[in-house]
Write a protein that holds these residues in place. Structure first.
Motif, PDB file in Angstrom:
ATOM      1  N   GLY A   1       0.862  -1.176   0.000  1.00 59.64           N
ATOM      2  CA  GLY A   1       0.000   0.000   0.000  1.00 59.64           C
ATOM      3  C   GLY A   1       0.892   1.217   0.000  1.00 59.64           C
ATOM      4  N   GLY A   2       0.505   2.242   0.705  1.00 54.61           N
ATOM      5  CA  GLY A   2       1.316   3.446   0.713  1.00 54.61           C
ATOM      6  C   GLY A   2       1.012   4.237  -0.532  1.00 54.61           C
ATOM      7  N   SER A   3       1.321   5.529  -0.470  1.00 50.63           N
ATOM      8  CA  SER A   3       0.813   6.407  -1.503  1.00 50.63           C
ATOM      9  C   SER A   3       1.854   6.860  -2.499  1.00 50.63           C
ATOM     10  CB  SER A   3       0.188   7.627  -0.837  1.00 50.63           C
ATOM     11  OG  SER A   3       1.037   8.086   0.193  1.00 50.63           O
ATOM     12  N   MET A   4       3.120   6.850  -2.137  1.00 49.29           N
ATOM     13  CA  MET A   4       4.111   7.454  -3.014  1.00 49.29           C
ATOM     14  C   MET A   4       5.441   6.777  -2.745  1.00 49.29           C
ATOM     15  SD  MET A   4       5.170   9.828  -5.116  1.00 49.29           S
ATOM     16  CE  MET A   4       4.530  11.496  -5.229  1.00 49.29           C
ATOM     17  N   SER A   5       6.185   6.552  -3.804  1.00 48.87           N
ATOM     18  CA  SER A   5       7.448   5.849  -3.639  1.00 48.87           C
ATOM     19  C   SER A   5       8.382   6.182  -4.786  1.00 48.87           C
ATOM     20  CB  SER A   5       7.178   4.348  -3.586  1.00 48.87           C
ATOM     21  OG  SER A   5       8.371   3.633  -3.573  1.00 48.87           O
ATOM     22  N   HIS A   6       9.637   6.392  -4.469  1.00 47.47           N
ATOM     23  CA  HIS A   6      10.663   6.542  -5.494  1.00 47.47           C
ATOM     24  C   HIS A   6      11.800   5.574  -5.199  1.00 47.47           C
ATOM     25  CE1 HIS A   6       8.821  10.514  -6.377  1.00 47.47           C
ATOM     26  NE2 HIS A   6       9.371  10.352  -7.569  1.00 47.47           N
ATOM     27  N   GLU A   7      12.293   4.974  -6.263  1.00 47.76           N
ATOM     28  CA  GLU A   7      13.526   4.205  -6.153  1.00 47.76           C
ATOM     29  C   GLU A   7      14.658   5.066  -6.696  1.00 47.76           C
ATOM     30  OE1 GLU A   7      11.366  -0.092  -7.098  1.00 47.76           O
ATOM     31  OE2 GLU A   7      12.796   0.767  -8.533  1.00 47.76           O
ATOM     32  N   PHE A   8      15.855   4.860  -6.143  1.00 47.29           N
ATOM     33  CA  PHE A   8      17.039   5.517  -6.688  1.00 47.29           C
ATOM     34  C   PHE A   8      17.896   4.448  -7.344  1.00 47.29           C
ATOM     35  CE2 PHE A   8      16.797   9.916  -5.257  1.00 47.29           C
ATOM     36  CZ  PHE A   8      15.661   9.827  -4.477  1.00 47.29           C
ATOM     37  N   HIS A   9      18.126   4.657  -8.642  1.00 45.21           N
ATOM     38  CA  HIS A   9      18.862   3.657  -9.409  1.00 45.21           C
ATOM     39  C   HIS A   9      20.207   4.190  -9.861  1.00 45.21           C
ATOM     40  CE1 HIS A   9      15.887   0.383 -10.161  1.00 45.21           C
ATOM     41  NE2 HIS A   9      15.065   1.324  -9.737  1.00 45.21           N
TER      42      HIS A   9
ATOM     43  N   ILE B   1      20.364  -0.230 -11.215  1.00 43.76           N
ATOM     44  CA  ILE B   1      20.499  -1.057 -10.016  1.00 43.76           C
ATOM     45  C   ILE B   1      19.912  -0.247  -8.870  1.00 43.76           C
ATOM     46  CG2 ILE B   1      22.117  -2.158  -8.423  1.00 43.76           C
ATOM     47  CD1 ILE B   1      24.101  -2.147 -10.891  1.00 43.76           C
ATOM     48  N   GLU B   2      18.929  -0.812  -8.214  1.00 43.21           N
ATOM     49  CA  GLU B   2      18.263  -0.069  -7.142  1.00 43.21           C
ATOM     50  C   GLU B   2      19.180  -0.002  -5.926  1.00 43.21           C
ATOM     51  OE1 GLU B   2      14.531  -1.718  -5.776  1.00 43.21           O
ATOM     52  OE2 GLU B   2      14.640  -0.440  -4.012  1.00 43.21           O
ATOM     53  N   VAL B   3      19.488   1.216  -5.498  1.00 43.58           N
ATOM     54  CA  VAL B   3      20.352   1.390  -4.329  1.00 43.58           C
ATOM     55  C   VAL B   3      19.667   2.201  -3.229  1.00 43.58           C
ATOM     56  CG1 VAL B   3      22.572   1.089  -5.490  1.00 43.58           C
ATOM     57  CG2 VAL B   3      21.446   3.327  -5.524  1.00 43.58           C
ATOM     58  N   GLY B   4      18.524   2.762  -3.547  1.00 44.40           N
ATOM     59  CA  GLY B   4      17.803   3.518  -2.534  1.00 44.40           C
ATOM     60  C   GLY B   4      16.316   3.439  -2.810  1.00 44.40           C
ATOM     61  N   HIS B   5      15.538   3.635  -1.764  1.00 49.26           N
ATOM     62  CA  HIS B   5      14.091   3.532  -1.917  1.00 49.26           C
ATOM     63  C   HIS B   5      13.466   4.428  -0.856  1.00 49.26           C
ATOM     64  CE1 HIS B   5      10.585   0.542  -2.924  1.00 49.26           C
ATOM     65  NE2 HIS B   5      10.261   1.811  -3.087  1.00 49.26           N
ATOM     66  N   ILE B   6      12.615   5.344  -1.260  1.00 46.87           N
ATOM     67  CA  ILE B   6      11.878   6.141  -0.278  1.00 46.87           C
ATOM     68  C   ILE B   6      10.404   5.871  -0.487  1.00 46.87           C
ATOM     69  CG2 ILE B   6      13.697   7.873  -0.072  1.00 46.87           C
ATOM     70  CD1 ILE B   6      12.112   9.719  -1.825  1.00 46.87           C
ATOM     71  N   PHE B   7       9.668   5.910   0.605  1.00 43.84           N
ATOM     72  CA  PHE B   7       8.351   5.281   0.603  1.00 43.84           C
ATOM     73  C   PHE B   7       7.432   5.971   1.602  1.00 43.84           C
ATOM     74  CE2 PHE B   7       5.297   1.943   0.756  1.00 43.84           C
ATOM     75  CZ  PHE B   7       5.504   1.195  -0.383  1.00 43.84           C
ATOM     76  N   GLN B   8       6.277   6.354   1.161  1.00 51.63           N
ATOM     77  CA  GLN B   8       5.277   6.863   2.104  1.00 51.63           C
ATOM     78  C   GLN B   8       4.459   5.679   2.594  1.00 51.63           C
ATOM     79  OE1 GLN B   8       3.143  10.310   0.686  1.00 51.63           O
ATOM     80  NE2 GLN B   8       5.017  11.356   0.049  1.00 51.63           N
TER      81      GLN B   8
END
Lengths: 575, 575
Positions: free
Chosen positions: A203-211, A412-419
Motif C-alpha cells: 500500500g502506501g501512496s508514493m514511492s521513489h527508487e534511486f537507481h 540497479i536499485e540502491v535507494g528507496h523512499i516510501f510513504q
C-alpha cells in the motif's frame, strides 16, 4: 599506507563462481571474501570503501535533519506477531529460538522495532515530525543469494523511519529525503536517477527508487528523452495513441488458422504485422466477497505489446495478486483454447489496453479453435468493453509527462523512499495526542539505502577491462604511489618516500606500493583496485625532477614537477 | 543541535528494573531503551557517545598498524566444528538453522572466521606479521543478561587478531596493542589500569586485562602502592613472609573442641587469633592417567586466608578444574570430618600455603572428630609436605614486584589482550611457508575492547547524584546552551541564537535547549545527560553582555563576556 604493511590480496585469475562484473572485481581487487553463501568478510580495501559510503550517507542524513539511532539486529518475535508479518513473511525472515526457547528474528528491516520505540517515547504532536535513521547490519535469508554483495544475505543498510500527524508533514520529510538521496548519490560520484516506483502490496501512496545506471542493471527504467521523467518500467504509464482511431474499412471475416498457436504464427500466416494481431489473456476476476464463485476477465493487448501484471492487478475488476486462468477454466467459460481467443462475442468482461483499443481492421481469435477473425473493429463488432492501461511501455512511446519519447535504460536499485502511511503505526497502535488533545495514529515514511550494495553498483557502472574505476569520493585510496624498481635504487626510494610523506602530511590517502614486485605487477594491481590517481617515480623522469601522473578514468598521463605534486593533486582531487 | 529537533527522551523517575547506576543513568539520560532481555536500541544520545568511542578505538588501532576488516555476524557451523568449539561451548553460543537447514551461529567472537580467512589469504612469511581488527556487533546468549549494556546479549566490540611466525614477533605486536590500549583509555578520559590476567583454560602464555576503576566494579584488582604493578586478584602472587620462621616453643597437645565447626569457632574457643589456626581443605589429586583411581590432596592455609582456586588448580599435584572432596570421600581417606582435619599424621599428600608454612606453635585439626592439636610445628610434627602459593592476596601484603604493599581496588574489564599461541591456527591448520620454505603453523594474539561496555564503565566511574559526568572526549555534546525563558524574551533568543551559530561555526558540538521548559527542567536534563560544559543566557547577565559558564564536573561557575565565549570554550576543551 605501504603495501607491505597492508593486506592487498589481489587475484589475477577471474574467480569461477562470480557471475557479475562487480562480484568478480570485488574478489579480484581484494575487497571481499566469501564466508558462506551470501555472507562476506570485507577485506581492508572493501572496508575503506564501505566506511566512506557510510560516512557520506550519515552526513547527508544529519544535514537533512534525521537523527541517528542504532537498533539491535536480533528482534523479538512478539513485535512481528503484532504487525502481522510473523505469519506473512516467508523464509526470508530468519526465525530462531534463544536459550530460553523464546522466538526471535534476525532483522531484515526495522519497521516494527522503530514503531514500538516511537509509540513508547513520543506522546505529543509537539514532538513531531521525527525522522530516525540507523546504519546497521541486516539479514535476509535469500533463497538464492548471488552477485556477491549485490544480493547478499547479510548486508549493511541505512534505514530511516519518519513519523507525522499529517500527509503534508510526511510529504515535507519525503521531499527532504528525496533531496538528501540526490545529494548522497551525487557526492558518491555516481550516475543515478530517482525513479517513480510501484508501492506494491504494502500500500502506501508514493514511492521513489534511486537507481545507479548500469548496462548490467536488474531493473528496466523508462526515461523521457526531453524531461526529468523517470519511472520503474512497471510504473510508467503507456498513454493512449494520439489522434482519432482510423475508421473501419474491412468487413469482419473468419479465417482458418490451423496450427497457428501464437500471435507470431498468426501474423506470419496472414502476412500482417504483429501490431495488428490482438492477443487475449484470461485472468481471475476480483470477487465481491470470499464466498462468490470465481469468475474470469479477458485482457486484450496488441500482439507486439506485453502485459504489465502490476497495472492489471491494480484494476478493480481483476483479482490481486494476478492469477491466469488454466486451459480447463478457459474452455469451460469460452469453449475455445488459449490460442484462439478474441473479444468478439466474448462471454466474460473485456478490458482492452489503450493501444489495442486504437486498432481498426485488426485480427483476433474467433473463440473457436483453429480460427481467427480479420477486419475486426471496436464498437462495430464489440460493443461491451472497457479501456485501461494494461501494457509495459516500449522505447519510443510518448512520455507520460507530456514531453519527449521514452527511452529504456537499466539500473540497479540502491535507494528507496516510501510513504508508508499507517501500515505499521495502525497495527502497533502508535499514536500521540494531537493539537485537539485526541489520540491520533501517526503516519509514517521509510527511507532505505543499501550501503554495501552501492559498492557493487558503483563498480557495475565504473569499470573497464583492467578493473575498477572509483569515483574520488569512495576510492579506497586517492593516490597510488608507484616507484619503479625501488629496491635497486636508493635515489628512487628516497624520492618516493619523500613524496609519500609530503602527500600524507597534506592529508591525501596514499597507497605506496613498496613491494618487491615488477612495475607491471604494481600497475596492474593499482588499476585493478581502481585507485583514481597514480604517480609513478622512475629513474629517467627523476633526472628532470619529474614524476609521471596517470588518471585511472581517462587514461591521460602527464609529467609533474616533483615539487608541484602536492599542489597538482590538491587541484585534481578538488574537482 | 536544537533540543526541539532532537530526541532527548530523558526520564525523571529511576527505572525500577535497573540494578546498577550506569544502567539507570543510561535509561534516564535517554541513551538506551530495552528491546528484549539484553538487547537495546541506542537512542540519539547513546549513538553519539558510541560513535565517539568507536572512532577513538579505530584511530588508535590504525595508528598501531592494525588493519580494519569487517566479518559477518552470522558464521557457518563448519568453522566452529573445525575448531572444536561447536561442542565445547554451552548455550551462550547461539546456534540456528537457515532456510536450507544448514547450521549457523551468531558470532560471539571471530577467531574461527579470521583464522579461516588468513589461512586462505596468507601463504608466505613475507606477509607476516599481520594484525586485523574489526568493530562489529556480537551476540552472546547470556543466561542472565543484566546491568544494561554492561552485560548485554548483543553488543559492539572491537576485536583484533594478529598472526606471526615467532614468539618475538607476537610479543612485539602484543606490546604495540598494550600501548594502543593505554592510548585509547587515556584519550577516552578514563582512570584505568592494565592488569596482569589469568590465561585461564584457553592456555596461552600472556594476558592483560584493562580495567576502568570504579567502586562498583565486578572484579578485584591488586595494586602496589609504590609501583605500576597491578594484577587480577586471582593472579597476584602472595609472597612468603619475610624472615626466619620462629622456633618452636610449645609441645604438641591434643584438646577437645566439641561443637567447634569452623576456624572462627576454634579460635574463639582457644582464645587465639584466627591467623594461628590452620585450615585444611581436601581436593582431588591429579591422575597420572584416566584409569588410575581418584586420590586426594590436602591443602593447608592460615585460618584468616582464602584459598585461591586458580593457583591451586595450576599445581601439578592437583586436578584441574579443582574438585573438592565430599565428606564421604574425606572420611574414607582420613577417618575424620571436614571440621577436624590437620596436617599432622595426614595420610594423603600435604601442600601448605607459604604463609601457613611460616607459622610455628600453631593449631590444627587432629584428624579425629571433635579434637584439635595445639603447639604444632612444621618439620618437628609434620615431616612430609610441600609449600606453594595457595591463597588470595589481602590488602597490606607485600607486592610481588618487590616494591610497596598491595592495595585492592575494584574495576570493570573493558579490554583484554591475549597471546593465544597456536590454539586456533593449529586446529584450523593455518600455516605459511617460512624462510626455510617449510610449512609452519602461525602463532596468534587476540585483542578485544568492549566498545558498548566502555560507555557503561565510563558512567560507573563518572557520575554524581545529578547524573552522568562525561569526559570531554566522549560527551554526546560538548556544550549545553541554556537560555532562560527564551520564549518570553526576544533579546534572550537573539543572543542565544547568535552564540549557537558562533559556537557551531567554530566546530563545537552544542545542544541548544530551545524547549519551552522552566530553567530548572533544562538544567536538570543537561546535568543528567552529563554535558561537560554549560552556558546559561539570562536577562540580568545580558545587561553586562555576559553569560554564565558552569563546569559539570567541578561545579565551578564563572562569568564570560559574550564576545569571549568561543575563545573560552576553545581553551577549556583543549585541556
Amino acid at each position: 599506507m605501504r603495501s607491505s604493511q597492508y593486506l592487498l590480496s589481489t587475484i589475477k585469475e577471474t574467480p569461477a563462481d562470480a557471475e557479475v562484473i562487480s562480484h568478480k572485481l570485488m574478489l579480484r581487487a581484494g575487497m571481499i571474501r566469501r564466508v558462506a553463501s551470501g555472507m562476506y568478510t570485507y577485506l581492508p580495501t572493501g572496508v575503506r570503501v564501505l566506511r566512506k559510503v557510510e560516512q557520506i550517507v550519515r552526513e547527508e542524513m544529519n544535514k537533512a535533519g534525521a537523527i541517528e539511532v542504532l537498533m539491535p539486529m536480533v528482534q523479538p518475535a512478539e513485535l512481528w506477531q503484532e504487525s502481522g508479518r510473523w505469519d506473512k513473511m516467508d523464509a526470508e525472515l530468519l526465525r530462531f529460538k534463544d536459550r530460553h526457547t523464546r522466538d526471535f528474528v534476525l532483522g531484515p528491516t526495522h519497521e516494527e522495532v522503530i514503531t514500538d520505540l516511537v509509540r513508547r517515547e513520543i506522546t505529543s504532536y509537539k514532538q513531531l515530525p521525527l525522522n530516525l535513521y540507523q546504519i546497521q547490519t541486516k539479514f535476509r535469508d535469500e533463497r538464492r543469494p548471488r552477485f556477491g554483495v549485490m544480493r547478499a544475505r547479510e548486508f549493511l543498510m541505512k534505514d530511516a523511519y519518519s513519523f507525522h500527524l499529517s500527509q503534508d508533514s510526511l510529504q515535507q520529510t519525503y521531499n527532504a529525503m528525496y533531496q538528501a538521496y540526490c545529494n548522497i548519490f551525487s557526492r558518491l560520484g555516481l550516475d543515478f536517477r530517482p525513479v517513480l516506483a510501484d508501492t506494491g502490496a504494502i500500500g502506501g501512496s508514493m514511492s521513489h527508487e534511486f537507481h545507479v545506471l548500469a548496462a548490467s542493471g536488474e531493473d528496466a527504467i523508462a526515461f523521457s528523452d526531453e524531461s526529468d521523467y523517470a519511472a520503474n518500467i512497471e510504473m510508467a504509464e503507456a498513454l493512449a495513441p494520439q489522434g482519432e482511431r482510423a475508421a473501419a474499412k474491412q468487413d469482419l471475416a473468419e479465417v482458418a488458422t490451423p496450427n497457428a498457436k501464437t500471435v507470431a504464427d498468426v501474423a506470419t500466416l496472414l502476412q500482417q504485422d504483429m501490431a495488428l494481431v490482438s492477443k487475449t489473456l484470461i485472468v481471475y476476476a476480483a470477487k465481491a466477497d470470499d464466498k462468490a464463485p470465481q469468475t474470469l476477465v479477458a485482457l486484450v493487448l496488441r500482439g507486439d505489446h506485453e502485459l504489465n501484471e502490476i497495472k492489471a492487478e491494480k484494476l478493480p475488476q481483476v483479482q490481486s495478486p494476478l492469477v491466469f486462468a488454466s486451459e480447463e477454466e478457459i474452455r469451460a467459460a469460452i469453449s475455445a483454447g488459449p490460442g484462439s481467443l478474441g473479444p468478439v462475442g466474448m462471454p466474460i468482461p473485456v478490458i482492452v489496453d489503450r493501444s489495442a483499443a486504437h486498432l481498426s481492421d485488426f485480427i483476433c481469435g474467433a473463440n473457436k479453435d483453429g480460427y481467427h477473425l480479420t477486419g475486426v473493429n471496436w464498437d462495430r463488432d464489440i460493443k461491451d468493453y472497457s479501456v485501461a492501461d494494461l501494457r509495459n511501455i516500449v522505447e519510443g512511446d510518448a512520455s507520460p509527462c507530456g514531453k519527449g519519447k521514452l527511452v529504456v535504460k537499466r539500473g540497479i536499485e540502491v535507494g528507496h523512499i516510501f510513504q508508508l502511511g499507517e501500515r505499521y503505526s495502525q497495527a502497533l497502535k502508535a499514536g500521540v495526542l494531537n493539537e485537539d488533545g485526541k489520540h491520533q495514529i501517526m503516519t509514517m515514511g521509510c527511507y532505505g539505502v543499501g550501503v554495501s550494495r552501492i559498492i557493487a553498483a558503483a563498480i557495475e557502472q565504473n569499470h573497464d577491462e583492467n578493473g575498477i574505476i572509483w569515483p574520488d569520493a569512495i576510492a579506497p585510496f586517492q593516490i597510488a604511489l608507484i616507484p619503479m624498481n625501488m629496491h635497486k635504487s636508493v635515489r628512487i626510494e628516497e624520492a618516493t618516500v619523500r613524496l609519500y610523506n609530503e602527500l600524507t602530511a597534506a592529508g591525501f590517502e596514499v597507497l605506496f606500493d613498496d613491494r618487491k614486485e615488477r612495475p607491471g605487477v604494481m600497475f596492474a594491481d593499482m588499476e585493478l583496485m581502481g585507485i583514481p590517481h597514480s604517480i609513478v617515480v622512475g629513474e629517467r623522469n627523476l633526472d628532470n625532477l619529474q614524476v609521471e601522473y596517470k588518471n585511472r578514468r581517462s587514461g591521460e598521463k602527464e609529467m609533474l614537477d616533483i615539487s608541484a605534486v602536492v599542489e597538482a593533486m590538491a587541484h585534481k582531487l578538488a574537482k
